[in-house]
Motif scaffolding. Structure first.
Motif, PDB file in Angstrom:
ATOM      1  N   ASN A 214       0.815  -1.226   0.000  1.00  0.00           N
ATOM      2  CA  ASN A 214       0.000   0.000   0.000  1.00  0.00           C
ATOM      3  C   ASN A 214       0.843   1.269   0.000  1.00  0.00           C
ATOM      4  N   GLY A 215       1.958   1.214  -0.736  1.00  0.00           N
ATOM      5  CA  GLY A 215       2.771   2.412  -0.891  1.00  0.00           C
ATOM      6  C   GLY A 215       3.666   2.739   0.281  1.00  0.00           C
ATOM      7  N   ILE A 216       3.773   1.829   1.253  1.00  0.00           N
ATOM      8  CA  ILE A 216       4.618   2.101   2.421  1.00  0.00           C
ATOM      9  C   ILE A 216       6.078   2.213   2.010  1.00  0.00           C
ATOM     10  N   PHE A 217       6.505   1.338   1.095  1.00  0.00           N
ATOM     11  CA  PHE A 217       7.903   1.324   0.667  1.00  0.00           C
ATOM     12  C   PHE A 217       7.996   1.737  -0.803  1.00  0.00           C
ATOM     13  N   PRO A 218       9.033   2.485  -1.175  1.00  0.00           N
ATOM     14  CA  PRO A 218       9.215   2.859  -2.585  1.00  0.00           C
ATOM     15  C   PRO A 218       9.644   1.659  -3.423  1.00  0.00           C
ATOM     16  N   ILE A 219       9.297   1.656  -4.698  1.00  0.00           N
ATOM     17  CA  ILE A 219       9.659   0.525  -5.555  1.00  0.00           C
ATOM     18  C   ILE A 219      11.166   0.401  -5.696  1.00  0.00           C
ATOM     19  N   ASP A 220      11.890   1.509  -5.625  1.00  0.00           N
ATOM     20  CA  ASP A 220      13.354   1.429  -5.714  1.00  0.00           C
ATOM     21  C   ASP A 220      13.923   0.549  -4.603  1.00  0.00           C
ATOM     22  N   TYR A 221      13.304   0.585  -3.438  1.00  0.00           N
ATOM     23  CA  TYR A 221      13.731  -0.236  -2.300  1.00  0.00           C
ATOM     24  C   TYR A 221      13.551  -1.716  -2.605  1.00  0.00           C
ATOM     25  N   ALA A 222      12.489  -2.057  -3.321  1.00  0.00           N
ATOM     26  CA  ALA A 222      12.250  -3.451  -3.696  1.00  0.00           C
ATOM     27  C   ALA A 222      13.182  -3.912  -4.802  1.00  0.00           C
ATOM     28  N   LEU A 223      13.634  -2.977  -5.645  1.00  0.00           N
ATOM     29  CA  LEU A 223      14.451  -3.321  -6.821  1.00  0.00           C
ATOM     30  C   LEU A 223      15.949  -3.152  -6.573  1.00  0.00           C
ATOM     31  N   PHE A 224      16.378  -2.949  -5.346  1.00  0.00           N
ATOM     32  CA  PHE A 224      17.793  -2.751  -5.002  1.00  0.00           C
ATOM     33  C   PHE A 224      18.349  -1.444  -5.553  1.00  0.00           C
ATOM     34  N   LYS A 225      17.500  -0.493  -5.923  1.00  0.00           N
ATOM     35  CA  LYS A 225      17.998   0.774  -6.445  1.00  0.00           C
ATOM     36  C   LYS A 225      18.397   1.693  -5.297  1.00  0.00           C
ATOM     37  N   PRO A 226      19.372   2.573  -5.529  1.00  0.00           N
ATOM     38  CA  PRO A 226      19.773   3.516  -4.467  1.00  0.00           C
ATOM     39  C   PRO A 226      18.598   4.407  -4.064  1.00  0.00           C
ATOM     40  N   LEU A 227      18.505   4.696  -2.782  1.00  0.00           N
ATOM     41  CA  LEU A 227      17.447   5.546  -2.264  1.00  0.00           C
ATOM     42  C   LEU A 227      17.986   6.928  -1.926  1.00  0.00           C
ATOM     43  N   ALA A 228      17.169   7.932  -2.141  1.00  0.00           N
ATOM     44  CA  ALA A 228      17.544   9.283  -1.745  1.00  0.00           C
ATOM     45  C   ALA A 228      17.706   9.337  -0.230  1.00  0.00           C
ATOM     46  N   PRO A 229      18.573  10.226   0.283  1.00  0.00           N
ATOM     47  CA  PRO A 229      18.804  10.303   1.734  1.00  0.00           C
ATOM     48  C   PRO A 229      17.509  10.431   2.534  1.00  0.00           C
ATOM     49  N   SER A 230      16.538  11.150   2.011  1.00  0.00           N
ATOM     50  CA  SER A 230      15.286  11.359   2.740  1.00  0.00           C
ATOM     51  C   SER A 230      14.407  10.115   2.771  1.00  0.00           C
ATOM     52  N   LYS A 231      14.741   9.123   1.945  1.00  0.00           N
ATOM     53  CA  LYS A 231      13.933   7.909   1.871  1.00  0.00           C
ATOM     54  C   LYS A 231      14.662   6.679   2.398  1.00  0.00           C
ATOM     55  N   GLN A 232      15.791   6.869   3.055  1.00  0.00           N
ATOM     56  CA  GLN A 232      16.548   5.740   3.586  1.00  0.00           C
ATOM     57  C   GLN A 232      15.688   4.942   4.568  1.00  0.00           C
ATOM     58  N   ILE A 233      15.804   3.615   4.507  1.00  0.00           N
ATOM     59  CA  ILE A 233      15.029   2.734   5.381  1.00  0.00           C
ATOM     60  C   ILE A 233      15.918   2.330   6.549  1.00  0.00           C
ATOM     61  N   VAL A 234      15.536   2.724   7.754  1.00  0.00           N
ATOM     62  CA  VAL A 234      16.346   2.476   8.947  1.00  0.00           C
ATOM     63  C   VAL A 234      15.484   1.794   9.998  1.00  0.00           C
ATOM     64  N   ASP A 235      16.054   0.765  10.638  1.00  0.00           N
ATOM     65  CA  ASP A 235      15.413   0.126  11.776  1.00  0.00           C
ATOM     66  C   ASP A 235      15.695   0.996  12.994  1.00  0.00           C
ATOM     67  N   GLU A 291      14.128  -7.380 -15.130  1.00  0.00           N
ATOM     68  CA  GLU A 291      15.551  -7.326 -15.482  1.00  0.00           C
ATOM     69  C   GLU A 291      16.349  -6.579 -14.415  1.00  0.00           C
ATOM     70  N   ILE A 292      15.812  -5.466 -13.946  1.00  0.00           N
ATOM     71  CA  ILE A 292      16.503  -4.696 -12.915  1.00  0.00           C
ATOM     72  C   ILE A 292      16.649  -5.527 -11.649  1.00  0.00           C
ATOM     73  N   TYR A 293      15.550  -6.177 -11.231  1.00  0.00           N
ATOM     74  CA  TYR A 293      15.593  -6.925  -9.981  1.00  0.00           C
ATOM     75  C   TYR A 293      16.593  -8.076 -10.048  1.00  0.00           C
ATOM     76  N   VAL A 294      16.501  -8.888 -11.091  1.00  0.00           N
ATOM     77  CA  VAL A 294      17.353 -10.072 -11.154  1.00  0.00           C
ATOM     78  C   VAL A 294      18.823  -9.681 -11.318  1.00  0.00           C
ATOM     79  N   THR A 295      19.096  -8.677 -12.139  1.00  0.00           N
ATOM     80  CA  THR A 295      20.476  -8.214 -12.295  1.00  0.00           C
ATOM     81  C   THR A 295      21.040  -7.749 -10.959  1.00  0.00           C
ATOM     82  N   ASN A 296      20.279  -6.916 -10.255  1.00  0.00           N
ATOM     83  CA  ASN A 296      20.751  -6.397  -8.971  1.00  0.00           C
ATOM     84  C   ASN A 296      20.826  -7.487  -7.914  1.00  0.00           C
ATOM     85  N   LEU A 297      19.904  -8.448  -7.964  1.00  0.00           N
ATOM     86  CA  LEU A 297      19.951  -9.562  -7.015  1.00  0.00           C
ATOM     87  C   LEU A 297      21.239 -10.363  -7.185  1.00  0.00           C
TER      88      LEU A 297
END
Length: 502
Positions: A214-235, A291-297
């Motif tokens: 439901n839009g909680i996480f950006p698609i770049d996060y799922a695809l291993f793409k770099p995230l902007a500093p404001s969107k970093q995922i931190v525990d 292609e992006i996901y598998v390559t980055n994986l």
């Protein structure tokens, strides 16, 4: 109630004996591929193996123990994970003789020519067929006993793949726990893995984590793409930073095990991928995203690091999957996870399969045979003596004063001897096993003036290794789909697990 308090003290002491964990070395991570067969125009087993060999696949997972595939994989050196169908699990869980028969027919009959190294018992059993859940650990134990009886328990490990939805609230990872309704079975399951030095099989699909989030996480996060500093995922509990949903899923499994007081059991991802085509309500299932996901994986796995909480444990992964399976039920995306067309050409970009690595030595497509980190020293020494003796490996280079004498360690000398034997004898049936103390790797172990047999000695070239959560289960589980009568089952099962240590 704390389950272990139900047991006599001597049993509790046995349960919490330290685990002798065999960790991966720097070249230990691999990328493998799942081979499903629910497609209309399935190539012959021989042709499937030719496709695997042409793309230098080193590890495969079969969902069953198809005899045609197992015969075709003979003398290839490819490490094979075979599967017990969900339909077979109940009988094997009830009857030790059924497990022995299964091992004899589907493992013993093909070794050593076919390099079987693992048995996956069922698929996502706890979430798809919960009525069979109490028999899962029994089935695994019976199969392990059968392997012990045939002296194969060090070579062939037993585990069972789990879907991400066995974990409640997997984010943030540090608070992740298994579904409490499954705690009894999970405790027994983890105790089995610990006792037998096996690994935790996880099916991790960021595709589902993203599309059901439901839009909680950006698609770049799922695809291993770099995230902007404001969107970093931190525990927020640990301050650990997660650059990908894949890493967070794996860490959620580690923290869930820790919540049951288990550590040191490595996670192997048995399925991960991204669909290349979906229906009108599946806009993220696209060729570009796949292609992006598998390559980055592949890049992620081959950097040989673990998730943020376990950086020293690499995340070996099997990509889902070799071919599109048009006979699979469910939505259109369910049928479109393949990396290859049935003629062997890549589904999207050939760059998925041929990766230029910026770091590390390259094997230029050659597989090397090296000693496993943490292997039993007596078994390792026996393997070294055999390789340099009856195996007729050329071991002059590891003698004192010669180029491969340093580092002067059993691990290093065994790796050189194992590899020399493997390179010389592979074409005539020689395997990389040595009593379960060896493994294949595409990374060239040569160093300095010590050049391993099969090396180009240039330390340049390519690593060519195609390999295979939140939310719903992975692509529809293959098989059947307990009520909570746990207590009567728990005590005898624990006694059985303790006996596996003897």
């Amino acid at each position: 109630m704390i389950w272990e308090q139900m047991l006599p003290m001597k049993w509790r002491i046995l349960i919490f004996l330290p685990l002798l964990f065999i960790s991966s070395d720097a070249s230990g991570a691999f990328v493998g591929i799942n081979i499903g067969m629910e497609l209309t125009d399935l190539p012959s087993a021989k042709d499937v193996v030719e496709i695997l060999k042409s793309h230098h696949v080193t590890h495969v997972r079969l969902y069953d123990a198809d005899r045609h595939m197992l015969n075709a994989l003979a003398n290839t050196g490819i490490e094979v994970m075979v599967g017990v169908n969900n339909e077979e699990l109940l009988g094997i869980g009830k009857y030790p003789a059924a497990a022995a028969d299964w091992v004899n027919k589907n493992v013993v009959a093909y070794l050593p020519e076919t390099n079987i190294t693992a048995i996956a018992v069922g698929s996502e059993v706890l979430t798809t067929i919960p009525r069979v859940a109490p028999y899962l650990v029994w089935a695994m134990g019976h199969l392990h006993r059968a392997l012990v009886a045939t002296n194969l328990n060090f070579q062939v490990k037993v585990s069972s793949p789990h879907a991400m939805d066995i974990i409640e609230r997997p984010f943030p990872p540090s608070t992740a726990t298994f579904n409490p309704k499954m705690n009894t079975t999970m405790y027994l399951f983890l105790q089995f893995l610990k006792n037998t030095k096996s690994f935790f099989m996880l099916n991790a699909y960021p595709y589902y984590g993203y599309t059901t989030g439901n839009g909680i996480f950006p698609i770049d996060y799922a695809l291993f793409k770099p995230l902007a500093p404001s969107k970093q995922i931190v525990d927020s509990n640990t301050a650990l930073r997660y650059s990908s949903m894949f890493d967070a899923m794996v860490d959620a499994a580690y923290y869930s095990m820790e919540a049951l007081n288990f550590s040191g059991i490595p996670v192997v991802v048995t399925e991960s991928g991204w669909p290349s085509l979906g229906g009108s309500n599946e806009p993220d299932a696209t060729t570009e995203n796949a292609e992006i996901y598998v390559t980055n994986l592949i890049h992620r796995v081959l950097n040989n690091s673990g998730p943020p909480s376990q950086p020293q444990i690499p995340i070996s992964t099997y990509i889902y999957e070799l071919f599109n399976e048009d006979k699979r039920p469910g939505p259109l995306s369910e049928k479109n996870w393949g990396l290859f067309h049935t003629n062997g050409t890549a589904m999207y970009s050939q760059n998925l399969i041929t990766l230029d690595m910026e770091e590390g030595n390259s094997s230029d497509g050659v597989l090397f045979c090296v000693a496993k980190q943490g292997a039993d020293e007596s078994a390792l020494e026996a393997g070294l003596n055999w390789a340099c003796g009856p195996g007729k490996a050329s071991c002059g280079a590891i003698q004192e004063g010669q180029p491969c004498y340093q580092p002067n360690s059993l691990q290093s000398h065994a790796s050189y001897a194992f590899n020399d034997y493997y390179q010389r004898m592979r074409s005539s049936g020689g395997t990389c096993d040595f009593g379960g103390t060896a493994m294949t790797t595409p990374m060239d172990p040569s160093h300095g003036s010590c050049i391993f047999t099969g090396s180009s000695s240039s330390h340049s070239g390519r690593v060519i290794t195609p390999l295979t959560a939140y939310g719903p289960v992975s692509p529809t589980s293959r098989g059947l789909t307990l009520q909570n009568s746990w207590i009567a089952f728990y005590i005898p099962a624990m006694v059985f697990l303790l006996q596996l240590q003897q």
